[in-house]
Design a protein around this motif. Sequence first.
Motif, PDB file in Angstrom:
ATOM      1  N   PHE A 154       0.743  -1.113  -0.051  1.00 59.20           N
ATOM      2  CA  PHE A 154       0.207  -0.120   0.134  1.00 59.20           C
ATOM      3  C   PHE A 154       0.811   1.087   0.121  1.00 59.20           C
ATOM      4  O   PHE A 154       0.446   2.504   0.186  1.00 59.20           O
ATOM      5  CB  PHE A 154      -0.944  -0.035   1.149  1.00 59.20           C
ATOM      6  N   MET A 155       2.100   1.276   0.090  1.00 58.37           N
ATOM      7  CA  MET A 155       3.040   2.108  -0.233  1.00 58.37           C
ATOM      8  C   MET A 155       2.846   2.657  -1.665  1.00 58.37           C
ATOM      9  O   MET A 155       3.439   1.741  -2.680  1.00 58.37           O
ATOM     10  CB  MET A 155       4.452   2.032   0.008  1.00 58.37           C
ATOM     11  N   PRO A 156       2.766   4.172  -2.141  1.00 59.12           N
ATOM     12  CA  PRO A 156       2.558   4.430  -3.537  1.00 59.12           C
ATOM     13  C   PRO A 156       3.939   4.164  -4.086  1.00 59.12           C
ATOM     14  O   PRO A 156       5.022   4.518  -3.714  1.00 59.12           O
ATOM     15  CB  PRO A 156       2.384   5.840  -3.351  1.00 59.12           C
ATOM     16  N   GLY A 157       3.805   3.412  -5.286  1.00 54.38           N
ATOM     17  CA  GLY A 157       5.017   3.245  -6.045  1.00 54.38           C
ATOM     18  C   GLY A 157       4.998   3.066  -7.410  1.00 54.38           C
ATOM     19  O   GLY A 157       3.817   3.533  -7.986  1.00 54.38           O
ATOM     20  N   PRO A 158       5.919   2.771  -8.329  1.00 59.82           N
ATOM     21  CA  PRO A 158       5.727   2.719  -9.677  1.00 59.82           C
ATOM     22  C   PRO A 158       4.494   2.010 -10.297  1.00 59.82           C
ATOM     23  O   PRO A 158       3.817   2.381 -11.454  1.00 59.82           O
ATOM     24  CB  PRO A 158       6.793   1.971 -10.222  1.00 59.82           C
ATOM     25  N   ALA A 159       4.054   0.782  -9.763  1.00 59.78           N
ATOM     26  CA  ALA A 159       3.044   0.077 -10.081  1.00 59.78           C
ATOM     27  C   ALA A 159       1.519   0.528  -9.862  1.00 59.78           C
ATOM     28  O   ALA A 159       0.824   0.573 -10.813  1.00 59.78           O
ATOM     29  CB  ALA A 159       3.003  -1.383  -9.517  1.00 59.78           C
ATOM     30  N   ILE A 160       1.365   1.294  -8.892  1.00 61.51           N
ATOM     31  CA  ILE A 160       0.160   1.960  -8.528  1.00 61.51           C
ATOM     32  C   ILE A 160       0.117   3.156  -9.433  1.00 61.51           C
ATOM     33  O   ILE A 160      -1.170   3.416  -9.969  1.00 61.51           O
ATOM     34  CB  ILE A 160       0.405   2.310  -7.097  1.00 61.51           C
TER      35      ILE A 160
END
Length: 205
Positions: free
Chosen positions: A19-25
């Motif tokens: 749930f940490m915003p990253g490239p996939a999200i």
Amino acid sequence: MPLLEPWIPFVVATAAFAFMPGPAILYMTAQTVAHGRHAGLMAALGIHLGCYFHIAAATIGLASLIESAPTVYAAVRFIGAAYLVWLGFTMFLGWNQAADKNEPHQPNTLRDSIVVEVLNPKTALFFLTFLPQFVDTGAAVPLWLQFLVLGVVVNLVFSAADVAAVGLASVTLGHLSSSASSWVVPKACGSILIGLGVALVTHQV
């Protein structure tokens, strides 16, 4: 397999990463805002399916080859980055052909998302460095099976977070229906994908 107590930190750590915003999200958010919720879900499914490639690689030891062979890692990294940049430019320049939200999702979204994930070496390195912390070398269950089960659990949790991100992004679509937004949104979303590709090369994501 590890018993309940070792599984608790594994689940907590996995959820924190998921749930940490990253490239996939960011990638799936861009696809959702640009092409609609269906495309976002197809992107999430593509990322999920592509992730099994890295799970299999980690299970049989190919991920360690990527880490120990800088030339291989660099080649895969640049190919993946170039593909993301290409997708970004396609979205940036091709919005007029997909501006109608009532049209079916882009037919290549699933394929493109699988390719993006397979060509992301950082996913392989994530599994290589994360999963061994929760493997019980003294257990009767083979190590390869432990890696496989842990990898599948991680992928499922990550996919749940991705679907949630798609849902949040789709809610935003109702506020982006003006003609001005229909021009700005693909530029912004394409720029996000281009930025992700550049960041992949520069190790910023």
